[in-house]
Design a protein around this motif. Structure first.
Motif, mmCIF file in Angstrom:
data_model
loop_
_atom_site.group_PDB
_atom_site.id
_atom_site.type_symbol
_atom_site.label_atom_id
_atom_site.label_comp_id
_atom_site.label_asym_id
_atom_site.label_seq_id
_atom_site.Cartn_x
_atom_site.Cartn_y
_atom_site.Cartn_z
ATOM 1 N N ILE A 6 -10.190 -4.500 -6.165
ATOM 2 C CA ILE A 6 -8.930 -4.014 -5.610
ATOM 3 C C ILE A 6 -8.392 -2.974 -6.591
ATOM 4 O O ILE A 6 -8.325 -3.231 -7.794
ATOM 5 N N GLU A 7 -8.055 -1.804 -6.044
ATOM 6 C CA GLU A 7 -7.768 -0.646 -6.894
ATOM 7 C C GLU A 7 -6.345 -0.179 -6.623
ATOM 8 O O GLU A 7 -5.976 0.045 -5.466
ATOM 9 N N GLY A 8 -5.538 -0.048 -7.668
ATOM 10 C CA GLY A 8 -4.152 0.340 -7.423
ATOM 11 C C GLY A 8 -3.420 0.751 -8.675
ATOM 12 O O GLY A 8 -4.034 1.047 -9.704
ATOM 13 N N SER A 11 -8.648 17.689 -10.430
ATOM 14 C CA SER A 11 -9.438 16.846 -9.532
ATOM 15 C C SER A 11 -9.468 15.438 -10.132
ATOM 16 O O SER A 11 -8.997 15.227 -11.247
ATOM 17 N N TYR A 12 -10.013 14.490 -9.374
ATOM 18 C CA TYR A 12 -10.009 13.068 -9.786
ATOM 19 C C TYR A 12 -11.435 12.542 -9.822
ATOM 20 O O TYR A 12 -11.722 11.432 -9.403
ATOM 21 N N ASN A 13 -12.346 13.369 -10.321
ATOM 22 C CA ASN A 13 -13.755 13.023 -10.340
ATOM 23 C C ASN A 13 -14.013 12.013 -11.471
ATOM 24 O O ASN A 13 -13.744 12.302 -12.635
ATOM 25 N N CYS A 65 2.486 13.773 -3.005
ATOM 26 C CA CYS A 65 1.431 13.063 -2.261
ATOM 27 C C CYS A 65 0.075 13.374 -2.880
ATOM 28 O O CYS A 65 -0.099 14.422 -3.500
ATOM 29 N N ILE A 66 -0.870 12.460 -2.673
ATOM 30 C CA ILE A 66 -2.254 12.734 -3.061
ATOM 31 C C ILE A 66 -3.042 12.931 -1.761
ATOM 32 O O ILE A 66 -2.871 12.166 -0.803
ATOM 33 N N VAL A 67 -3.846 13.970 -1.731
ATOM 34 C CA VAL A 67 -4.595 14.284 -0.509
ATOM 35 C C VAL A 67 -6.070 14.001 -0.781
ATOM 36 O O VAL A 67 -6.643 14.482 -1.761
ATOM 37 N N ARG A 108 -10.054 0.825 -16.297
ATOM 38 C CA ARG A 108 -9.411 2.022 -15.784
ATOM 39 C C ARG A 108 -10.446 3.136 -15.802
ATOM 40 O O ARG A 108 -11.417 3.076 -16.553
ATOM 41 N N ARG A 109 -10.249 4.106 -14.955
ATOM 42 C CA ARG A 109 -11.230 5.186 -14.857
ATOM 43 C C ARG A 109 -10.775 6.372 -15.675
ATOM 44 O O ARG A 109 -9.581 6.588 -15.853
ATOM 45 N N TYR A 110 -11.732 7.112 -16.154
ATOM 46 C CA TYR A 110 -11.433 8.325 -16.892
ATOM 47 C C TYR A 110 -11.874 9.473 -16.004
ATOM 48 O O TYR A 110 -13.063 9.640 -15.723
ATOM 49 N N THR A 133 0.855 -1.205 0.000
ATOM 50 C CA THR A 133 0.000 0.000 0.000
ATOM 51 C C THR A 133 0.884 1.246 0.000
ATOM 52 O O THR A 133 2.031 1.193 0.454
ATOM 53 N N PRO A 134 0.365 2.393 -0.483
ATOM 54 C CA PRO A 134 1.170 3.621 -0.469
ATOM 55 C C PRO A 134 1.441 4.058 0.965
ATOM 56 O O PRO A 134 0.610 3.825 1.845
ATOM 57 N N LYS A 135 2.591 4.688 1.180
ATOM 58 C CA LYS A 135 2.922 5.182 2.522
ATOM 59 C C LYS A 135 1.883 6.228 2.954
ATOM 60 O O LYS A 135 1.480 7.069 2.159
ATOM 61 N N GLY A 180 -15.632 9.682 -4.620
ATOM 62 C CA GLY A 180 -15.452 9.495 -6.063
ATOM 63 C C GLY A 180 -14.337 10.354 -6.627
ATOM 64 O O GLY A 180 -14.369 10.737 -7.782
ATOM 65 N N GLY A 181 -13.334 10.661 -5.820
ATOM 66 C CA GLY A 181 -12.186 11.419 -6.317
ATOM 67 C C GLY A 181 -12.402 12.923 -6.331
ATOM 68 O O GLY A 181 -11.487 13.684 -6.616
ATOM 69 N N ARG A 182 -13.603 13.370 -6.002
ATOM 70 C CA ARG A 182 -13.925 14.800 -6.011
ATOM 71 C C ARG A 182 -13.170 15.498 -4.868
ATOM 72 O O ARG A 182 -13.169 15.001 -3.754
ATOM 73 N N ILE A 213 -3.577 12.049 3.853
ATOM 74 C CA ILE A 213 -2.457 12.240 2.916
ATOM 75 C C ILE A 213 -1.780 10.897 2.625
ATOM 76 O O ILE A 213 -1.453 10.140 3.540
ATOM 77 N N GLN A 214 -1.581 10.628 1.363
ATOM 78 C CA GLN A 214 -1.004 9.345 0.938
ATOM 79 C C GLN A 214 0.104 9.627 -0.072
ATOM 80 O O GLN A 214 -0.037 10.558 -0.879
ATOM 81 N N GLU A 215 1.169 8.841 -0.033
ATOM 82 C CA GLU A 215 2.216 8.941 -1.049
ATOM 83 C C GLU A 215 1.589 8.744 -2.438
ATOM 84 O O GLU A 215 0.713 7.887 -2.596
ATOM 85 N N TYR A 216 1.982 9.518 -3.423
ATOM 86 C CA TYR A 216 1.460 9.352 -4.785
ATOM 87 C C TYR A 216 2.303 8.300 -5.491
ATOM 88 O O TYR A 216 3.534 8.404 -5.557
ATOM 89 N N VAL A 217 1.662 7.272 -6.018
ATOM 90 C CA VAL A 217 2.404 6.207 -6.714
ATOM 91 C C VAL A 217 2.329 6.475 -8.213
ATOM 92 O O VAL A 217 1.224 6.545 -8.774
ATOM 93 N N ILE A 218 3.478 6.608 -8.837
ATOM 94 C CA ILE A 218 3.478 6.903 -10.272
ATOM 95 C C ILE A 218 3.377 5.595 -11.055
ATOM 96 O O ILE A 218 4.140 4.650 -10.815
#
Ligand code: AMP
Length: 351
Positions: free
Chosen positions: A286-288, A242-244, A145-147, A217-219, A131-133, A154-156, A188-193
Motif C-alpha cells: 500500500i503506497e501513500g 519526473s518521478y522515475n 495536482c499530480i498528472v 521510500r523511493r528515490y 485516497t487523493p481526490k 514507474g513514475g515516468r 489527474i489526482q490531487e497532490y498530497v503534501i
C-alpha cells in the motif's frame, strides 16, 4: 482459457523473470530448499550466471518470448511455480497473464485490478483507505495536482499541474515527444503534501495472518534531486520534474503508526477476498503519503511483490519482530509455498 498445469508436490522449482527482484526471490527460494529457474534475456545471461543460488537459466531474446511454447514447456518440465513481479506486468497485458498455463504464486486475476485505474480506485475505497481526490477534467484543476499516465509507468512522464494552462503545457510536451497520443491518456489526482511511504505486507491464507514485512521510500529522479539545486537555479532552469524510480531506501515509522497500518492491511485483504476471489495470498504494497497531521492517504497499491523489498534481503526491522531468521519477502514466499505443500494446500496460494 487453457487449464493451468498440475504440479508434482515433490521436487518443486521456483521460477521468475530475470529483472526487478529476481535475485531476492531466487535467493529466498534457495534458502528454503527449492530448486530455482530464471528466465533471462540473453543480454543479461553473464550477469545472472554469477549467482550460485540460480540452478538453471532459460535464455530468451526478449521477455516478449515468455509465452512462446518452448519457454512454457521448459518451465512445466521443471515442475515450476512462477513468481510474478513488475517486469511480467510491464511485458504482458492482463489477458496474456491470465492465460499463462504455468501455476502462478498469488492471485493472477488481481493484477488486472492493479493495472486498471477504475478497479484500483474501487478496491482502495472499499478497503476504506483515504485516497487523493480525483480531478475529472483539466477544467476542474484548482489546486496542486499530480498528472499520471495509465499503467505501471514507474513514475515516468508524471508531472505537476496547478491550473488548466500548466496542465496543457506539460501535456503538449508529452504528446510532442510521443509519450502519449492525447490528453485522454492522463489521469489527474490531487497532490498530497507529506512523506511518501511504501508499506510492504504479506498475507498468508495458511496462517490467516497479515504481516508488515518492511517499509521503504523511493528515490525518484528528478523530484528527489531538485533539493540539491539552490532555489535561484531552480527558478531559472524551469525543470519539469519526473518521478522515475531510481532506487529505494529503508524507513522505520513511529511505532504509534503501526496499529493503524496493520488494520489497513487487514481491511485490504478482506476486501480483496470479497471482490476478487481468492483474495490476495502473498505480498502486496500500500503506497501513500503521511501528511503533517500524521494522516495517511493511499495513492496506489501493488498486488504483488514490489522492488522496494530488495532492501531487506536479510530481513527488516519489522520482519525481525516476527521471524527468528532473516526473512526477505522472497524467502517469505518460498516459506509459504513450503507451508502450503506440507498441509496439501498449494491451491490456496497458487492460481
Ligand atoms: P506511483 O507511480 O503512483 O507510485 O507514483 C510515483 C510517485 O509519484 C510516488 O512515489 C510519489 O512520489 C508521487 N505521487 C504519486 N501520487 C501522489 C499524490 N497523490 N500525492 C503526492 N505524491 C504522489
Amino acid at each position: 482459457m487453457q487449464e493451468v498445469t498440475k504440479l508434482n508436490r515433490n521436487g518443486l522449482t521456483i521460477s521468475t523473470l530475470g529483472s526487478h527482484c529476481s535475485l531476492q526471490l531466487l535467493k529466498g527460494a534457495k534458502d528454503e530448499g527449492f530448486k530455482t529457474l530464471l528466465i533471462s534475456e540473453e543480454s543479461r545471461l553473464g550477469f545472472y550466471q554469477r549467482f550460485n543460488f540460480i540452478d538453471d537459466i532459460f535464455p530468451v531474446k526478449s521477455f516478449k518470448e515468455f509465452l512462446a511454447e518452448s519457454c512454457q514447456q521448459y518451465i512445466k518440465r521443471k515442475n515450476a511455480i512462477l513468481i510474478p513481479h513488475g517486469t511480467l506486468i510491464a511485458y504482458l497485458d492482463n489477458e496474456q497473464i491470465e492465460s499463462i498455463t504455468v501455476p502462478i504464486f498469488g492471485n493472477r486475476w488481481i493484477l488486472r485490478w492493479e493495472a486498471d485505474r477504475k478497479l484500483k480506485q474501487r478496491l482502495m475505497e472499499e478497503s476504506e483507505l483515504r485516497t487523493p481526490k480525483i480531478v475529472e477534467t483539466k477544467e476542474h484543476i484548482d489546486k496542486l495536482c499530480i498528472v499520471k499516465l495509465h499503467g505501471a509507468a514507474g513514475g515516468r512522464g508524471y508531472f505537476l499541474a496547478w491550473n488548466k494552462e500548466s496542465f496543457e503545457n506539460a501535456a503538449t510536451k508529452l504528446i510532442q515527444s510521443m509519450v502519449i497520443r492525447s490528453e485522454n491518456e492522463l489521469y489527474i489526482q490531487e497532490y498530497v503534501i507529506g512523506v511518501p511511504v511504501y508499506l510492504q505486507f504479506f498475507y498468508s491464507p495458511i496462517t490467516r495472518k497479515v504481516d508488515l514485512m518492511g517499509v521503504d521510500r523511493r528515490y525518484e529522479s528528478d523530484i528527489d534531486a531538485l533539493a540539491r539545486i539552490p532555489a535561484k537555479q531552480q527558478l531559472e532552469l524551469c525543470i519539469e520534474p519526473s518521478y522515475n524510480v531510481i532506487g529505494n531506501s529503508p524507513l522505520v515509522l513511529r511505532e504509534s503508526l503501526l496499529p493503524e497500518i496493520y488494520s489497513m492491511g487487514e481491511k485490504f485483504v478482506e476486501t480483496t477476498k470479497r471482490l476478487v476471489h481468492p483474495g490476495i495470498p502473498g505480498p502486496f504494497c500500500i503506497e501513500g503519503v503521511y501528511d503533517r497531521d500524521g494522516r495517511f492517504t493511499a495513492f496506489e497499491f501493488s498486488a504483488r511483490i514490489v522492488a522496494g523489498t530488495n532492501i531487506f534481503l536479510d530481513g527488516s526491522p519489522y520482519s525481525g519482530l516476527i521471524f527468528d531468521k532473516p526473512m526477505s519477502m522472497g524467502r517469505r514466499i518460498a516459506y509459504e509455498i513450503k507451508l502450503a505443500r506440507r498441509k496439501a494446500a498449494l491451491r490456496m496460494v497458487l492460481t
